[in-house]
Write a protein that holds these residues in place. Structure first.
Motif, mmCIF file in Angstrom:
data_model
loop_
_atom_site.group_PDB
_atom_site.id
_atom_site.type_symbol
_atom_site.label_atom_id
_atom_site.label_comp_id
_atom_site.label_asym_id
_atom_site.label_seq_id
_atom_site.Cartn_x
_atom_site.Cartn_y
_atom_site.Cartn_z
ATOM 1 N N ASP A 1 0.830 -1.206 0.000
ATOM 2 C CA ASP A 1 0.000 0.000 0.000
ATOM 3 C C ASP A 1 0.862 1.252 0.000
ATOM 4 O OD1 ASP A 1 -2.268 -1.514 0.100
ATOM 5 O OD2 ASP A 1 -2.587 -1.282 2.252
ATOM 6 N N ARG A 2 0.319 2.319 -0.555
ATOM 7 C CA ARG A 2 1.010 3.609 -0.593
ATOM 8 C C ARG A 2 1.349 4.093 0.812
ATOM 9 N NH1 ARG A 2 -0.122 8.965 -0.091
ATOM 10 N NH2 ARG A 2 0.887 10.352 -1.584
ATOM 11 N N GLY B 1 2.687 8.565 -8.043
ATOM 12 C CA GLY B 1 2.712 8.274 -6.614
ATOM 13 C C GLY B 1 1.698 9.002 -5.762
ATOM 14 N N ALA B 2 0.872 9.868 -6.357
ATOM 15 C CA ALA B 2 -0.150 10.576 -5.571
ATOM 16 C C ALA B 2 -1.274 9.620 -5.197
ATOM 17 C CB ALA B 2 -0.711 11.746 -6.372
ATOM 18 N N ARG B 3 -2.085 10.040 -4.230
ATOM 19 C CA ARG B 3 -3.251 9.231 -3.871
ATOM 20 C C ARG B 3 -4.158 9.093 -5.082
ATOM 21 N NH1 ARG B 3 -3.231 12.443 0.713
ATOM 22 N NH2 ARG B 3 -2.530 11.325 2.551
ATOM 23 N N ARG B 4 -4.688 7.897 -5.257
ATOM 24 C CA ARG B 4 -5.616 7.673 -6.354
ATOM 25 C C ARG B 4 -6.965 8.299 -6.010
ATOM 26 N NH1 ARG B 4 -5.117 4.237 -10.493
ATOM 27 N NH2 ARG B 4 -3.516 2.952 -9.513
ATOM 28 N N ARG B 5 -7.451 9.151 -6.883
ATOM 29 C CA ARG B 5 -8.742 9.787 -6.633
ATOM 30 C C ARG B 5 -9.858 8.859 -7.104
ATOM 31 N NH1 ARG B 5 -7.074 14.283 -4.761
ATOM 32 N NH2 ARG B 5 -5.610 15.681 -5.752
ATOM 33 N N THR B 6 -10.799 8.605 -6.232
ATOM 34 C CA THR B 6 -11.928 7.745 -6.598
ATOM 35 C C THR B 6 -13.096 8.619 -6.994
ATOM 36 O OG1 THR B 6 -12.605 7.669 -4.294
ATOM 37 C CG2 THR B 6 -11.231 5.866 -5.067
ATOM 38 N N ALA B 7 -13.795 8.194 -7.999
ATOM 39 C CA ALA B 7 -14.965 8.967 -8.468
ATOM 40 C C ALA B 7 -16.055 8.915 -7.422
ATOM 41 C CB ALA B 7 -15.455 8.403 -9.798
#
Length: 194
Positions: A86-87, A185-191
Motif C-alpha cells: 500500500d502507498r 505516486g499521488a493518492r488515487r482519486r476515486t470517483a
C-alpha cells in the motif's frame, strides 16, 4: 510470500515519500530563519536562499535520471503472486527510516540562519520540490508506458531506501489500475458515487 511472490513497493511513492517532510520542514526553517539578522543580513540570505532553492530542486529532480530511465525500459511484468504494498505503508516506512536525517537537516537549516538567514530552509524546501518533480517525471513515464513501476521491497535498504540504488537490479510493471496510488505516486482519486 506465497508461491515465490515478492513484496513490491511503488517506485514513485518511494521517491515522493520525502517530498512532503522536506518541503514543510524547509518552509518552517525558512520562517524561523527570517527572525535573526545573521552575518549577511536578511535580504542577501533570502536572495541566496532563492538561488539555492532553484539549484537544489533542479539537481534533485535530475540526479540519476539515466539510471531511472534504464530501469523503466527494463521493467518486467510483475508476477501473479507478487504482493503490492500500500502507498501508506511505503510512505510510512520511508519516513520512519529517515526521521533522524530529516530532524538533523531541519536543525542544520535553522542553525544556519544565524549565519545566512532563510537560506538553509529554502535549500531544504528545494530538495522537497525536486523530489516532487522527479515523481511527476516518473508519472509521465508510467503513463507513456501504460504501466505502473514497482521495486522489490527486499532490494530497498532497511530504511525504505533508494529505488534505483546499487542493490536494485530491475523494476517490475503492472497495469495502471493496480495498487492504491496513481501514476506519479499521488493518492488515487476515486470517483464520487451519485
Amino acid at each position: 510470500m506465497a508461491r515465490g511472490g515478492q513484496g513490491l513497493a511503488r517506485v514513485a511513492v518511494v521517491v515522493r515519500a520525502g517530498a512532503g517532510p522536506l518541503w514543510w520542514l524547509g518552509v518552517i526553517a525558512a520562517c524561523i530563519g527570517a527572525v535573526p539578522q545573521g552575518l549577511t543580513g536578511r535580504r542577501i540570505g533570502a536572495l541566496g536562499g532563492a538561488a539555492l532553492f532553484l539549484v537544489a530542486a533542479a539537481v534533485v529532480a535530475l540526479v540519476r535520471r539515466r539510471r531511472y530511465a534504464a530501469l523503466v525500459r527494463g521493467a518486467a511484468r510483475a508476477g501473479k503472486y507478487d504482493f503490492l504494498q500500500d502507498r501508506a505503508v511505503t510512505t510510512r516506512t520511508w519516513r520512519r527510516g529517515h526521521r533522524w536525517w530529516l530532524l538533523l537537516a531541519f536543525a542544520a537549516a535553522v542553525g544556519s540562519a544565524f549565519a545566512v538567514p532563510v537560506a538553509g530552509g529554502l535549500l531544504l524546501a528545494g530538495c522537497g520540490a525536486g523530489l516532487w518533480l522527479k515523481a511527476a517525471w516518473l508519472g509521465r513515464r508510467e503513463r507513456a508506458a501504460d504501466a505502473l513501476l514497482w521495486v522489490r521491497v527486499d532490494w530497498l535498504d532497511r530504511r525504505g531506501g533508494r529505488p534505483a540504488g546499487p542493490a536494485v537490479r530491475a523494476w517490475r510493471g503492472t497495469g495502471l489500475a493496480a495498487g492504491d496510488a496513481a501514476p506519479g505516486g499521488a493518492r488515487r482519486r476515486t470517483a464520487a458515487l451519485v
